[in-house]
Structures are given as C-alpha cells and as structure tokens.
Scaffold this motif. Structure first.
Motif, PDB file in Angstrom:
ATOM      1  N   ALA A   1       0.821  -1.204   0.000  1.00 11.67           N
ATOM      2  CA  ALA A   1       0.000   0.000   0.000  1.00 11.67           C
ATOM      3  C   ALA A   1       0.855   1.254   0.000  1.00 11.67           C
ATOM      4  O   ALA A   1       0.415   2.325  -0.405  1.00 11.67           O
ATOM      5  N   THR A   2       2.085   1.145   0.487  1.00 14.90           N
ATOM      6  CA  THR A   2       3.023   2.270   0.478  1.00 14.90           C
ATOM      7  C   THR A   2       4.354   1.773  -0.033  1.00 14.90           C
ATOM      8  O   THR A   2       4.597   0.581  -0.153  1.00 14.90           O
TER       9      THR A   2
ATOM     10  N   THR B   1      -6.949   8.358   7.018  1.00 14.45           N
ATOM     11  CA  THR B   1      -5.539   8.067   6.774  1.00 14.45           C
ATOM     12  C   THR B   1      -5.217   6.620   7.110  1.00 14.45           C
ATOM     13  O   THR B   1      -4.552   5.916   6.347  1.00 14.45           O
TER      14      THR B   1
ATOM     15  N   GLN C   1      -4.884   2.578   4.150  1.00 14.34           N
ATOM     16  CA  GLN C   1      -3.574   1.931   4.088  1.00 14.34           C
ATOM     17  C   GLN C   1      -3.629   0.522   4.652  1.00 14.34           C
ATOM     18  O   GLN C   1      -3.126  -0.430   4.040  1.00 14.34           O
TER      19      GLN C   1
ATOM     20  N   GLU D   1      -3.331  -2.977   2.349  1.00 13.29           N
ATOM     21  CA  GLU D   1      -2.226  -3.907   2.602  1.00 13.29           C
ATOM     22  C   GLU D   1      -2.750  -5.320   2.851  1.00 13.29           C
ATOM     23  O   GLU D   1      -2.279  -6.299   2.254  1.00 13.29           O
TER      24      GLU D   1
ATOM     25  N   TYR E   1       1.653   1.090   8.763  1.00 12.14           N
ATOM     26  CA  TYR E   1       2.516   0.250   7.934  1.00 12.14           C
ATOM     27  C   TYR E   1       2.885  -1.037   8.668  1.00 12.14           C
ATOM     28  O   TYR E   1       2.775  -2.143   8.117  1.00 12.14           O
TER      29      TYR E   1
END
Length: 265
Positions: free
Chosen positions: A95-96, A113, A117, A121, A162
């Motif tokens: 995702a990042t 936010t 994410q 993921e 993350y």
C-alpha cells in the motif's frame, strides 16, 4: 544448488521497482517464466521484461491494482493463458513504498488516513492469494512468499499503519501454511531490514551518495554500516536469495516461517 525453477511459473506483484525488480531478474536467470505486475509504471515494468528476455529468460508484465479484485483476477488469467498454472507467488506489492513516519501523534490520525492503508495492505494480499490458489491446487504444488519488513519487530513511532499491515501478513501466512500443507503449498514471510535498493540510495544525502558511487553493493553496505552502526544494511542479493529459495522446489519443508533478513536487527 539446483533450485528446480526452470519452466516454473512465478508471479511477482509489484515487480517493477525496489526489491521486485531484482527478484524478477533472478527468477528469470533461474529459468522460470516470470510475470511481474505494475500499477502506474508500465514502461518501467516493460523495461524489466526486456532485461530478462535479453538475458535469455521469459517474462511478461501485467497491470494490477491492490484495491481492485477484478484487476487481480485479470492478471492471473493473463498469466495462466500464456504459461498455464502459477507455481509460485511473491506478494511484494504494498500500500506504500515503505516506512514513512507521520508527523502527527497516533491519537490524531484520522480514520481516512489509517483505514485505506491498512485495508489495502491486508485485503490486497487476501484477494491476491485467493486469485492464485486455485491454480496451485490444480498442480498440488505451490510456494507463497509474503514480503514484510523488519520494522515490524522493532516498531517505529509514526509507522503504526505500515507495521500493523505488514504484521497481519505474518498471521495470514502462518495460517495458510497450516491449511495448505497437505496440498503441497508452502507459505512463508521474508522481512528485510534496510536494503540497498535504488530507492534507498536515492534518499541518502548527496555527499554520502557520492562517497558510495561506483562501489560494489558489498562495499556500499560496509560504508553505510560504518556510518550508521545502529543499523545493518543488506544488499539486494541478501534478500532476493532468500526469497528465491523459499519460492523454489529446493524448499521442500520450510513453511509458516518468518525469515528476518536484517543483519540481526
């Protein structure tokens, strides 16, 4: 070591840059048919395919979107139409692009936010594996490797989304290893630490980049290790060698494991 990858079909998500690019090239050098996915960088992905083919390998690039299940199904269909069922899947797309600390404290993160994410993921990995599994079950053979990150083990303020997303892959892989073992399918996680990819080198201060310019990956690693003793840098080959082994026929019984390729950190 004979890895038994010749003519195996390997799908690498996010194969146009970072670890994905050298992974695709190494699988190609081992004689596998390599399918690599891309989201926006179509020309870069096609460049990886050209590199593999010029070296005598077999490769293709297919579009893929972590947020779109239909695109995953279409990618798998494109691969199987060309080469048949998929033998190995490397879940590398993320995702990042990697850890990227937020400036605001955790209690000020907005759901807008955090949720996209984390959802992308985890659900992206879920949908990708679901799309590929039927092709592995038909062969009663398969290898799945999830790419995580060593930061999951040590954590870092600002990277909660993350690390939570990557940590979820550990649980998913462990459960898949249990469910799929009797089908001849092995599932593992590789968690690299700081690795000398082109992306990481591009983020270094110009003076440091100039200092390591022209050095071999091993020499560059030693320079960075000396300057940043709290870290232990890996070369790209340190990581790709582990992934390729786990995704190969040489891996006959390693499953449900997390391999931390981070120099002991």
């Amino acid at each position: 070591m004979e890895l038994g990858l010749k003519d195996r079909v390997v799908l690498i998500t996010g194969g146009s840059g970072g670890i994905g690019r050298p992974l695709a090239q190494q699988f190609g050098a081992e004689g596998a048919h390599v399918a690599l996915t891309y989201h926006r960088r179509a020309e870069t992905a096609r460049g990886v395919v050209r590199d593999i083919e010029m070296a005598g390998g077999s490769a293709m690039a297919v579009p893929y979107d972590l947020t779109d299940r239909a695109s995953m199904d279409q990618a798998v269909a494109a691969v199987t139409d060309r080469w048949g069922d998929i033998d190995a899947l490397v879940v590398n797309a993320s995702a990042t692009g990697g850890p990227n600390p937020r400036p605001e404290p955790f209690d000020q993160i907005s759901p807008s936010t955090w949720e996209p994410q984390l959802r992308t993921e985890v659900e992206g990995a879920f949908h990708t594996v679901q799309a590929v599994l039927p092709t592995m079950r038909r062969r009663s053979w398969g290898r799945i490797v999830f790419m995580s990150a060593s930061i999951v083990f040590r954590g870092r303020a600002g990277d909660e989304a993350y690390t939570a997303g990557k940590a979820a892959l550990h649980g998913l892989s462990r459960s898949l290893a249990t469910e799929l073992f009797d089908d001849g399918i092995l599932s593992n996680v590789v968690a690299p630490g700081p690795t000398l990819t082109e992306g990481l080198l591009g983020k270094l201060p110009p003076a440091l980049r100039d200092k390591i310019a022209g050095r071999s990956p091993e020499q560059a690693r030693k320079l960075l290790d000396q300057g940043m003793p709290h870290l232990r840098f890996s070369t790209v080959e340190d990581v790709t060698n582990v992934v390729v082994f786990l995704a190969s026929a040489a891996n006959g019984n390693v499953t449900g494991s997390v391999v931390n390729v981070a120099g002991g950190h």
